[in-house]
Design a protein around this motif. Sequence first.
Motif, PDB file in Angstrom:
ATOM      1  N   GLN A  36      -6.195  10.146  -7.093  1.00 44.45           N
ATOM      2  CA  GLN A  36      -6.497   9.362  -5.899  1.00 44.45           C
ATOM      3  C   GLN A  36      -6.886   7.944  -6.247  1.00 44.45           C
ATOM      4  N   GLN A  37      -7.428   7.753  -7.422  1.00 44.38           N
ATOM      5  CA  GLN A  37      -7.894   6.428  -7.813  1.00 44.38           C
ATOM      6  C   GLN A  37      -6.849   5.617  -8.539  1.00 44.38           C
ATOM      7  N   PRO A  60      -3.887   4.302  -7.627  1.00 43.41           N
ATOM      8  CA  PRO A  60      -3.454   3.032  -7.008  1.00 43.41           C
ATOM      9  C   PRO A  60      -4.532   1.956  -7.079  1.00 43.41           C
ATOM     10  N   THR A  61      -5.791   2.345  -6.836  1.00 44.08           N
ATOM     11  CA  THR A  61      -6.880   1.361  -6.894  1.00 44.08           C
ATOM     12  C   THR A  61      -7.011   0.810  -8.306  1.00 44.08           C
ATOM     13  N   LEU A  68       2.622   1.645  -3.451  1.00 43.56           N
ATOM     14  CA  LEU A  68       1.787   2.185  -4.522  1.00 43.56           C
ATOM     15  C   LEU A  68       1.550   3.676  -4.342  1.00 43.56           C
ATOM     16  N   GLU A  69       1.366   4.093  -3.091  1.00 43.51           N
ATOM     17  CA  GLU A  69       1.148   5.511  -2.844  1.00 43.51           C
ATOM     18  C   GLU A  69       2.381   6.308  -3.268  1.00 43.51           C
ATOM     19  N   TRP A  70       3.574   5.814  -2.901  1.00 49.84           N
ATOM     20  CA  TRP A  70       4.803   6.540  -3.218  1.00 49.84           C
ATOM     21  C   TRP A  70       5.116   6.495  -4.708  1.00 49.84           C
ATOM     22  N   LEU A  85       0.846  -1.196   0.000  1.00 52.53           N
ATOM     23  CA  LEU A  85       0.000   0.000   0.000  1.00 52.53           C
ATOM     24  C   LEU A  85       0.879   1.241   0.000  1.00 52.53           C
ATOM     25  N   LEU A  86       1.905   1.212   0.865  1.00 55.52           N
ATOM     26  CA  LEU A  86       2.840   2.327   0.924  1.00 55.52           C
ATOM     27  C   LEU A  86       3.564   2.485  -0.408  1.00 55.52           C
ATOM     28  N   ASN A 132       2.935   9.115  -6.262  1.00 56.94           N
ATOM     29  CA  ASN A 132       3.468  10.456  -6.051  1.00 56.94           C
ATOM     30  C   ASN A 132       4.676  10.723  -6.939  1.00 56.94           C
ATOM     31  N   ALA A 166      -4.320  -1.592  -8.853  1.00 55.12           N
ATOM     32  CA  ALA A 166      -4.529  -2.822  -8.096  1.00 55.12           C
ATOM     33  C   ALA A 166      -5.509  -3.749  -8.805  1.00 55.12           C
ATOM     34  N   PHE A 167      -6.489  -3.169  -9.456  1.00 62.09           N
ATOM     35  CA  PHE A 167      -7.506  -4.028 -10.056  1.00 62.09           C
ATOM     36  C   PHE A 167      -7.273  -4.335 -11.520  1.00 62.09           C
TER      37      PHE A 167
END
Lengths: 565, 185
Positions: free
Chosen positions: A164-165, A167-168, A123-125, A120-121, A128, A171-172
Amino acid sequence: MANWIINNGFPAVMVVVWMTLNTFLFVWYYLYYDQDESFYYTRHLLGSALAWARAPAAVLNFNCMLILLPVCRNLLSLIRGSFVCCSRTMRKQLDQNLTFHKLVAYMIALMTAVHTVAHLLNLEWLNNSKLGLYDELSTALSRLEDERNETFLNPLQHIDADPQQRPTHFAFTSIAGLTGVLITLSLILIITSSMEVIRRSYFEVFWYTHHLFIVFFIGLVFHGYGRIVRSLQDEPLHNTTLCKDRPDDWGKVPECPIPQFAGKEPGTWKWVIGPMIIYVCERVLRFIRYMQAVQYRKIVMHPSKVLELQLRKKGFKMEVGQYVFLNCPSISQLEWHPFTMTSAPEEDFFSVHIRSAGDWTDKLIDVMQKLPEGEQGPKMGVDGPFGTASEDVFDYEVSMLVGAGIGVTPFASIMKSIWYKFKESDPKLRTRKIYFYWLCRETHAFEWFADLLQVLEKEMEERGLGDFLTYKLFLTGWDQGHTNQVIVHFDEDTDVVTGLKQKTHYGRPNWDKEFDQVRKENPASVVGTFLCGPAALAKVLEKKCAKYSDVDPRKTKFYFNKENF
Amino acid sequence: MGKIEWAMWANEQALAAGLILLTGGIVGVAGQFRGWEFASYAIAAGFFVCMLEYPRSKRAKGTSVERTGQYCFTVCVKAFGPVTRNYYVRAFLHAALCVPGGFMLATVLGCVCLGIASLIYLAAAVRGEHWEPILPRKDTRKPVAESIKSPPQNPPPRPPPEIRRKQAKDVEGAAYDNPIAVTDE
């Protein structure tokens, strides 16, 4: 302390070895991903979260390999049988297969949690970085894409969604993300339906949901196919120390060519393919056994909703106290339920006593009750026999057998076998003395077993062997009615409840007294204690075994064995 | 699967979902992710779901096993009466709670798990199950049997005083025949 070693040494060693391997794998892979030069740029984007994601992944590979093995009961049976030396200790430890399976499952759950949080970390980084929010180097690295002569480092490519979407979205839509979500979801559903409350009360939910492991393993094997964890390649040679501060010069200066990245080949399949094949063989073997014809010799309905089935199967050989798995397609296609056999190996059939304890058993009893006289029952698949600790009972000079309620079934088999062996004066019988304790709440359950005890009692008296078997029956659910009956009949020869010569005791046994008596009567002996009953009683007996054992070979030693169902 | 009480599994699933939502929320807030507002919502929602789901319901059939220390939670949940008793309410509540979790990756897993729990609760509600508090049993003493009325008013029969004096000195001479039969024939 010494007694704890005798009784629990081997499983403790196994767990220590397993934890050591887990720790070793975690630390090794953590250090590899945290320090290896080829991951320098990857670490620049992800920080230590890279190592925190990859280390649990290694531990997960190891544990997913192990988890299938303890439930291959045919394989375990084979291993059990092949231990000729140290047979007693080794065979006892292989009974703890289910405990080990659960332990490995907990580790998988824990590592999945760590792995998921780390990703999770990540993907967020990565997101960014792609948006150019970090330093020049990160932006340059993230801009590398799979075109021209470049290879990407940041897997978040060409995503047109709201930031914001992203990473989601990744993921999918990526292989790793989608398989990751699927297998984590399967794991959660498997775990919630395997909680003791659900498992003990609604076995079917547990069993069917547990088959999500198929989804789990397929997803697991394909999880790494996206090759998104990338390292710097050796060709062309890109010196990170020189070039990390000059991303603008990459490709323009000879010592800093554009860095090329590639992901590692997916490696999980190498870990799990072996156990998956073994498990498939296990299921095939169960299927073959299921297809073999089983005939009904006799069907008896006992009081207190206990059904006895006497069955015959070609080539079926059993030993005392073993259990079989039964499957009745007309009731449920997929369910196999374990039952201890109550017949002795010397008989030409095998029997099981089935108590009403849930959906499946209730339906079975119902079907059998509606069957007309003398007709064959519904098709039955039989898998087994599988061995448990009861096989060892004849290896001990003295045995203490404790059966609580329906837990007396393995001992029914043992006692019948004793009867046959004694009649034939079998030299394999090392046992000189047996103490049998039967704990039961209500009287009805006695009746089907009372016949067997009556026969044994008679035979023993006829041969003057009253000493061989000492049995004590404990009625733990007595009330005023019982007391009145006993008062009235107390001076009669046979017991008012069972019709046996040995009187029924009321209430729970005083184990200190019992162990003391056994110790006094059998100095310098090795006593095996066998229990089939609730865990609380197992704890009590285990403590007493440890308390009354002595490492000194001139004194009595108690070993504790428990059959788990 | 006739006798299953779906609510038992829904409860386990919802509790797990609450924990996952909570964890995802904490990661989102601590890591200052984009969309951290959804993460902070997830912490609150996850916490609330855990509180609601911690006390196990009493089973319609069979023995109920309490979770450790669930009594105070039972009392709180029971206080809401029909709202917490009814599983349709719970199913829709969980379905509504899980939706905001879908808006950021850290909480998506919690969202899906809670959604599944909501579906299982719906199945439970359709089958007519409802939540019952597990309360400590008050042991009612059995009413005193009919034959035990008041204690005896009269002392047991004793021989007359001169015989009693004789008993002290001469045991054999003190023997006498009871006027009323005292042996059990």
